[in-house]
Each structure stands twice: as C-alpha cells, then as structure tokens.
Design an enzyme around this catalytic site. Structure first.
Site, PDB file in Angstrom:
ATOM      1  N   ASN A 180       0.869  -1.184   0.000  1.00  0.00           N
ATOM      2  CA  ASN A 180       0.000   0.000   0.000  1.00  0.00           C
ATOM      3  C   ASN A 180       0.905   1.233   0.000  1.00  0.00           C
ATOM      4  OD1 ASN A 180      -1.777   2.069   0.500  1.00  0.00           O
ATOM      5  ND2 ASN A 180      -2.201   1.460   2.622  1.00  0.00           N
TER       6      ASN A 180
ATOM      7  N   LYS B 167       0.067   4.220  -0.196  1.00  0.00           N
ATOM      8  CA  LYS B 167      -0.624   5.383   0.382  1.00  0.00           C
ATOM      9  C   LYS B 167      -0.454   6.600  -0.539  1.00  0.00           C
ATOM     10  CE  LYS B 167       0.405   3.627   4.920  1.00  0.00           C
ATOM     11  NZ  LYS B 167       0.189   3.865   6.330  1.00  0.00           N
TER      12      LYS B 167
ATOM     13  N   HIS C 115      -9.332   0.900   5.215  1.00  0.00           N
ATOM     14  CA  HIS C 115      -8.030   1.163   5.834  1.00  0.00           C
ATOM     15  C   HIS C 115      -8.248   2.110   7.017  1.00  0.00           C
ATOM     16  CE1 HIS C 115      -3.956   2.594   6.479  1.00  0.00           C
ATOM     17  NE2 HIS C 115      -3.552   1.504   5.851  1.00  0.00           N
TER      18      HIS C 115
ATOM     19  N   GLU D  62      -6.789   4.630   7.973  1.00  0.00           N
ATOM     20  CA  GLU D  62      -6.692   6.066   7.656  1.00  0.00           C
ATOM     21  C   GLU D  62      -7.991   6.570   7.006  1.00  0.00           C
ATOM     22  OE1 GLU D  62      -2.999   5.707   5.523  1.00  0.00           O
ATOM     23  OE2 GLU D  62      -2.031   5.182   7.415  1.00  0.00           O
TER      24      GLU D  62
ATOM     25  N   GLU E 133      -5.002  -5.054  10.816  1.00  0.00           N
ATOM     26  CA  GLU E 133      -4.005  -3.992  10.949  1.00  0.00           C
ATOM     27  C   GLU E 133      -4.237  -3.233  12.254  1.00  0.00           C
ATOM     28  OE1 GLU E 133      -2.161  -2.858   6.953  1.00  0.00           O
ATOM     29  OE2 GLU E 133      -3.901  -1.581   7.228  1.00  0.00           O
TER      30      GLU E 133
ATOM     31  N   GLY F 235       2.682   2.279  10.552  1.00  0.00           N
ATOM     32  CA  GLY F 235       3.610   3.387  10.335  1.00  0.00           C
ATOM     33  C   GLY F 235       4.337   3.843  11.583  1.00  0.00           C
TER      34      GLY F 235
ATOM     35  N   SER G 231       3.745  -2.128  10.283  1.00  0.00           N
ATOM     36  CA  SER G 231       5.209  -2.093  10.439  1.00  0.00           C
ATOM     37  C   SER G 231       5.883  -3.434  10.135  1.00  0.00           C
ATOM     38  CB  SER G 231       5.596  -1.580  11.827  1.00  0.00           C
ATOM     39  OG  SER G 231       5.149  -0.243  11.990  1.00  0.00           O
TER      40      SER G 231
HETATM   41  C1  PEP Z   1      -0.542   0.222   5.963  1.00  0.00           C
HETATM   42  O1  PEP Z   1      -0.488   1.340   5.511  1.00  0.00           O
HETATM   43  O2  PEP Z   1      -1.519  -0.498   5.720  1.00  0.00           O
HETATM   44  C2  PEP Z   1       0.562  -0.261   6.786  1.00  0.00           C
HETATM   45  C3  PEP Z   1       0.475  -1.446   7.337  1.00  0.00           C
HETATM   46  O3  PEP Z   1       1.633   0.592   6.933  1.00  0.00           O
HETATM   47  P1  PEP Z   1       3.076   0.250   7.587  1.00  0.00           P
HETATM   48  O4  PEP Z   1       3.523  -1.066   6.984  1.00  0.00           O
HETATM   49  O5  PEP Z   1       3.949   1.369   7.188  1.00  0.00           O
HETATM   50  O6  PEP Z   1       2.873   0.127   9.045  1.00  0.00           O
END
Ligand code: PEP
Length: 251
Positions: free
Chosen positions: A9, A11, A95, A97, A167, A173, A212
């Site tokens: 992703n 983003k 997601h 966000e 998640e 992040g 992460s």
């Molecule tokens: C994400 O944006 O879905 C995500 C898991 O980000 P990151 O791997 O940077 O934590």
C-alpha cells in the site's frame, strides 16, 4: 492450502519516476511463479501507468479505495468500473486512515466491500483496533464488530474471494509491530468468526497482517498458522524491503 499474498500500500506517496523505478526493481528480482501473490496499490493517478508497466510481470494491481456510486456526477470519486478499466484486480477497503481521517463507518466499509465484490474486484477488508482500544481490552470486540458489519452488509458470499487484513492501528507506520503471538491471536479470532458463518469460507479466506512489517519481522509473522501474508505500507516503497518481505512469505 491458502496461497500467501503480499500487498504493498503506497498510500499517498509516489511519482511517475518512483513508480517506474519501483516496478522495474521489484519485477527484476521477483522469481517467476514464486508461489506468492504479489500486489501493488499505488495512488489512483499512477494506476494506469502501473498497469502498463506490470503487463508482462506476475504482479497484480490494486487500488487503495473506491467509491460505491456508478460513473456519473460524483466529482472527485472513482468507480469500481474505472478501476477494472485500468486492470485493477484488488481494492483496499476500510483502511484505518480512511476510517479515522475520512470518517468511514463500519457500514460504509461494508458497502464498499459489497460494491467491489459485485463488480468483480477483490476487496482487501481492513480491520484493527487503536492503541486505546487495545489498552482498554476491547480488541476482540472492535475487530469482531468491524468484520461483522462486512459479513452482514456485503454477505459471507464475498469470501473467500475477498481478503481480510488485520491492521492494529497502533502498529501502522509507527515501527511498533504486533508480536507474532499477538497477531496470531487476533487472526485466529477472525477465522473463528468467519467459521461461524461457514467453515469452508474460514478455511479458505486469506487473512493478512499489516503494521510495520519489515524483512526482519516478516518470517515470524508469516509462519503463524492463521497469517497468510501481509499488507505492507512503508516497506513497500523500498524494493529491497518489499522483496525481502515477499521472500519471507515464500519460505
Ligand atoms: C498500511 O499502511 O496499511 C501499513 C500497514 O503501513 P506500515 O507497513 O507502514 O505500518
């Protein structure tokens, strides 16, 4: 046997230059028929370009969101059919966000999953608790509620074609990864919830972990019995890291 899947992703990151470079680097080092489904999800404006770059490669294309309306007077929105038109096969819905920054409710996420599946896209349905919710001991309740809304709103029939991505918001992040055991516990609950609707669906639905994931923690996560790959944010923007994570899913 569930085939592992690793999705990147991007983003709201990227440029034409980054897209060209990243796709070329990943494609060059990705073993043919490696046994893992690999998906990249760039921002909308790079989808068409990516689709052309991916033509001869075994990498699939995904979008980060979609609108539930059909084509028409919906300024700024992107319809499922448009994603299909640029060869997207996957689409991320719900997601964290989108939920926290754009106010998407569980019901709205379910609606998006339903429309995506109806039009022939494969939804990657994201669920996960915030730091506060984990500290309050309501992780199970939150994840159950989010997934339940999708099962009720879109129907269990969208699975196992659709995927779930667990998640934890506190891990996205932040560099704070859930331990393999913490992640496995929630993945198992997700599978049990799917099983309440259909044992077959529970057996066949891929449940990804996101938060992460890096090359050095991917193997520990992906070897858990209910973790079928990952949804990768930051590390998907570096070809070497993304490839390292894919390799962990192969082994
Ligand atoms: C994400 O944006 O879905 C995500 C898991 O980000 P990151 O791997 O940077 O934590």
């Amino acid at each position: 046997m569930r085939r592992p899947l690793v999705a990147g992703n991007w983003k709201m990151n990227g440029s034409r230059e980054l897209t060209r470079g990243l796709v070329a680097e990943i494609g060059a080092d990705l073993p043919n028929d490696c046994g893992v489904d690999v998906v990249v999800c760039p921002p909308y404006v790079y989808l068409d370009m990516c689709s052309n770059l991916l033509e001869s490669q075994s990498i699939a294309l995904g979008a980060q969101d979609l609108d539930t309306h059909g084509p028409g007077a919906f300024t700024g929105a992107i319809a499922a059919d448009m994603l299909l038109d640029v060869d997207c096969r996957f689409v991320i819905v719900g997601h964290s966000e989108r939920r926290s920054l754009y106010g998407e409710s569980d019901e709205r996420v379910a609606e998006k999953a339903a429309v995506a599946a109806e039009r022939g896209l494969i939804p990657i349905v994201c669920v996960g608790e915030t730091q506060e919710e984990r500290e309050d001991g309501v992780t199970e309740e939150v994840v159950h509620r989010q997934l339940d809304a999708v099962i009720r709103g879109a129907g269990i029939k969208i699975f196992p074609q659709a995927l779930v991505a667990y998640e934890p918001v506190w891990a996205i992040g932040t560099g704070l990864t859930a331990t393999a055991q913490q992640a496995q516990e929630v993945h198992q609950l997700i599978r049990e919830q799917l099983s309440d609707a259909s044992a077959e669906v529970a057996r066949d639905t891929r449940v990804l972990y996101g938060g992460s994931v890096k090359p050095d923690n991917a193997l520990g996560l992906f070897t858990q019995p209910d973790i079928d790959g990952g949804l990768i944010g930051g590390a998907s923007l570096k070809a070497a890291d993304f490839l390292g994570i894919i390799k962990a899913a192969i082994s």
